[in-house]
Scaffold this active site. Structure first.
Site, PDB file in Angstrom:
ATOM      1  N   THR A 195       5.239  11.814  17.452  1.00  0.00           N
ATOM      2  CA  THR A 195       4.310  12.963  17.393  1.00  0.00           C
ATOM      3  C   THR A 195       3.209  12.809  16.342  1.00  0.00           C
ATOM      4  O   THR A 195       2.254  13.591  16.334  1.00  0.00           O
ATOM      5  CB  THR A 195       5.077  14.250  17.055  1.00  0.00           C
ATOM      6  OG1 THR A 195       5.614  14.095  15.725  1.00  0.00           O
ATOM      7  CG2 THR A 195       6.213  14.521  18.028  1.00  0.00           C
ATOM      8  N   ARG A 245       5.835   9.920   8.661  1.00  0.00           N
ATOM      9  CA  ARG A 245       5.144  10.386   9.866  1.00  0.00           C
ATOM     10  C   ARG A 245       6.020  10.047  11.072  1.00  0.00           C
ATOM     11  O   ARG A 245       6.464   8.903  11.210  1.00  0.00           O
ATOM     12  CB  ARG A 245       3.811   9.640   9.928  1.00  0.00           C
ATOM     13  CG  ARG A 245       2.833  10.169  10.910  1.00  0.00           C
ATOM     14  CD  ARG A 245       1.507   9.478  10.698  1.00  0.00           C
ATOM     15  NE  ARG A 245       1.356   8.321  11.554  1.00  0.00           N
ATOM     16  CZ  ARG A 245       0.227   7.998  12.170  1.00  0.00           C
ATOM     17  NH1 ARG A 245      -0.857   8.736  12.018  1.00  0.00           N
ATOM     18  NH2 ARG A 245       0.152   6.935  12.922  1.00  0.00           N
ATOM     19  N   ASP A 270       0.097  -1.196  10.427  1.00  0.00           N
ATOM     20  CA  ASP A 270       1.004  -0.384   9.618  1.00  0.00           C
ATOM     21  C   ASP A 270       1.060  -0.970   8.212  1.00  0.00           C
ATOM     22  O   ASP A 270       1.635  -2.039   8.003  1.00  0.00           O
ATOM     23  CB  ASP A 270       2.393  -0.359  10.270  1.00  0.00           C
ATOM     24  CG  ASP A 270       3.314   0.630   9.577  1.00  0.00           C
ATOM     25  OD1 ASP A 270       3.453   0.547   8.336  1.00  0.00           O
ATOM     26  OD2 ASP A 270       3.877   1.500  10.250  1.00  0.00           O
ATOM     27  N   ASP A 315       4.649  -1.653   6.684  1.00  0.00           N
ATOM     28  CA  ASP A 315       5.320  -2.808   7.287  1.00  0.00           C
ATOM     29  C   ASP A 315       4.712  -4.104   6.770  1.00  0.00           C
ATOM     30  O   ASP A 315       5.426  -5.051   6.423  1.00  0.00           O
ATOM     31  CB  ASP A 315       5.184  -2.785   8.820  1.00  0.00           C
ATOM     32  CG  ASP A 315       6.109  -1.749   9.449  1.00  0.00           C
ATOM     33  OD1 ASP A 315       6.904  -1.123   8.713  1.00  0.00           O
ATOM     34  OD2 ASP A 315       6.024  -1.562  10.681  1.00  0.00           O
TER      35      ASP A 315
HETATM   36  C1  PRP Z   1       1.740   6.081   6.852  1.00  0.00           C
HETATM   37  C2  PRP Z   1       0.748   6.072   5.705  1.00  0.00           C
HETATM   38  C3  PRP Z   1       0.515   7.532   5.446  1.00  0.00           C
HETATM   39  C4  PRP Z   1       0.563   8.107   6.827  1.00  0.00           C
HETATM   40  C5  PRP Z   1      -0.836   8.308   7.330  1.00  0.00           C
HETATM   41  O1  PRP Z   1       3.007   6.292   6.386  1.00  0.00           O
HETATM   42  O2  PRP Z   1       1.203   5.383   4.576  1.00  0.00           O
HETATM   43  O3  PRP Z   1       1.482   8.126   4.632  1.00  0.00           O
HETATM   44  O4  PRP Z   1       1.253   7.151   7.664  1.00  0.00           O
HETATM   45  O5  PRP Z   1      -0.851   8.986   8.530  1.00  0.00           O
HETATM   46  P1  PRP Z   1      -1.354  10.491   8.671  1.00  0.00           P
HETATM   47  O6  PRP Z   1      -2.612  10.614   7.867  1.00  0.00           O
HETATM   48  O7  PRP Z   1      -1.574  10.639  10.145  1.00  0.00           O
HETATM   49  O8  PRP Z   1      -0.280  11.398   8.173  1.00  0.00           O
HETATM   50  P2  PRP Z   1       4.326   6.300   7.300  1.00  0.00           P
HETATM   51  O9  PRP Z   1       4.786   7.698   7.544  1.00  0.00           O
HETATM   52  O10 PRP Z   1       4.137   5.421   8.495  1.00  0.00           O
HETATM   53  O11 PRP Z   1       5.414   5.696   6.345  1.00  0.00           O
HETATM   54  P3  PRP Z   1       5.472   4.363   5.448  1.00  0.00           P
HETATM   55  O12 PRP Z   1       4.713   4.688   4.203  1.00  0.00           O
HETATM   56  O13 PRP Z   1       6.922   4.192   5.205  1.00  0.00           O
HETATM   57  O14 PRP Z   1       4.873   3.229   6.229  1.00  0.00           O
HETATM   58  N1  URA Z   2      -0.194   4.531   8.951  1.00  0.00           N
HETATM   59  C1  URA Z   2      -0.555   3.229   8.824  1.00  0.00           C
HETATM   60  O1  URA Z   2       0.094   2.460   8.096  1.00  0.00           O
HETATM   61  N2  URA Z   2      -1.616   2.795   9.527  1.00  0.00           N
HETATM   62  C2  URA Z   2      -2.349   3.601  10.316  1.00  0.00           C
HETATM   63  O2  URA Z   2      -3.328   3.125  10.917  1.00  0.00           O
HETATM   64  C3  URA Z   2      -1.972   4.945  10.443  1.00  0.00           C
HETATM   65  C4  URA Z   2      -0.896   5.388   9.751  1.00  0.00           C
END
Ligand code: PRP
Ligand code: URA
Length: 250
Positions: free
Chosen positions: A148, A144, A242, A245
């Site tokens: 944006t 994500r 997050d 993280d």
């Molecule tokens: C996070 C989470 C989802 C997404 C959710 O991943 O694990 O995949 O955001 O958000 P959305 O429903 O608005 O799309 P991120 O892209 O931050 O990557 P990560 O898994 O590496 O933390």
């Molecule tokens: N991704 C996350 O890890 N946490 C949130 O709250 C939204 C997106």
């Protein structure tokens, strides 16, 4: 006018409820915020037991260490997988016990696989492996955009016969729904029918669940909790921050 604002604030507030065993009166039970109820029929919310609420309290706490975050989120992931397996089809299967009696049981029907949305979804693989030994697991890398909130697809690698399997799609956070919807688009492009996808996630926003149900009404979502909503950065609130993280790098 003031009344309307007040009413919408009331609606936005997540419900609180007394949780705990039946042998305690509601005065004796602690009050906890439980999942928001939503109208989408394809969203299965885990029973809001004291155990689940305690596990969620651990992982939501910003002071929880990474080791504890991993341990307690794994416990919830296990509950999610166990619940998701209840939604797979079974057929009658009668066996004979060691004392020579028959038992009319059931057996799982069809093949399954996991598909994790990297990176956070990979954190749910252990729970799936604990329940389904040597399960095949495909990967989809979607990130994500931090500015944006729009998802970008980088990579996918799925079992060749994915279209013939039930797919347990893994991602702990359903915020706007953009990432998971993109992952489902990938699965659909490989021929997986919508109704054979179960999306397992830890915390969902009402907006994400609604977006999902609108586009894929036959796909089932199994979640531990539907939260209050999204903040201005499209983070789930109250949420847990997050997930990736906290699980991998903090
Ligand atoms: C996070 C989470 C989802 C997404 C959710 O991943 O694990 O995949 O955001 O958000 P959305 O429903 O608005 O799309 P991120 O892209 O931050 O990557 P990560 O898994 O590496 O933390
Ligand atoms: N991704 C996350 O890890 N946490 C949130 O709250 C939204 C997106």
């Amino acid at each position: 006018m003031a009344n309307t604002n007040q009413e919408s604030n009331e609606l936005q507030r997540a419900p609180s409820q007394h949780v705990g065993p039946d042998y305690k009166t509601s005065d004796e039970k602690p009050e906890a915020t439980v999942s928001t109820t939503i109208e989408q029929k394809n969203v299965v919310i885990l029973p809001q037991t004291p155990q689940l609420i305690a596990l969620l309290t651990m992982i939501r706490d910003k002071n929880t260490s990474r080791a504890d975050f991993i341990f307690y989120s794994n416990r919830i992931n296990r509950l999610l997988v166990e619940e998701a397996l209840n939604h797979l089809p079974v057929h009658p299967h009668t066996i004979t016990t060691p004392v020579g009696r028959t038992y009319a049981g059931v057996k799982f029907e069809g093949k399954i696989c996991g598909v994790s949305i990297m990176r956070a979804g990979e954190a749910m693989e252990q729970a799936l492996r604990e329940c389904c030994r040597s399960v095949r697991i495909g990967k989809i890398l979607i990130q994500r955009d931090e500015e944006t909130s729009k998802p970008r697809l980088f990579y996918d690698k799925l079992p060749e016969d994915v279209k013939d399997r039930w797919v347990l799609l893994l991602d702990p956070m359903l915020a706007t729904g953009g990432s998971a919807l993109m992952a489902v688009d990938v699965l659909r492009s490989k021929g997986v029918p919508e109704e054979r996808i179960l999306f397992l996630n830890l915390i969902a926003s009402p907006e994400g669940a609604a977006n999902f149900s609108k586009k894929y009404p036959k796909l089932r979502i199994v979640t531990a909790f539907v939260d209050q909503g999204l903040d201005e950065k499209n983070y789930i609130v109250p949420g847990l921050g997050d997930f990736g993280d906290r699980f991998y790098t903090l």
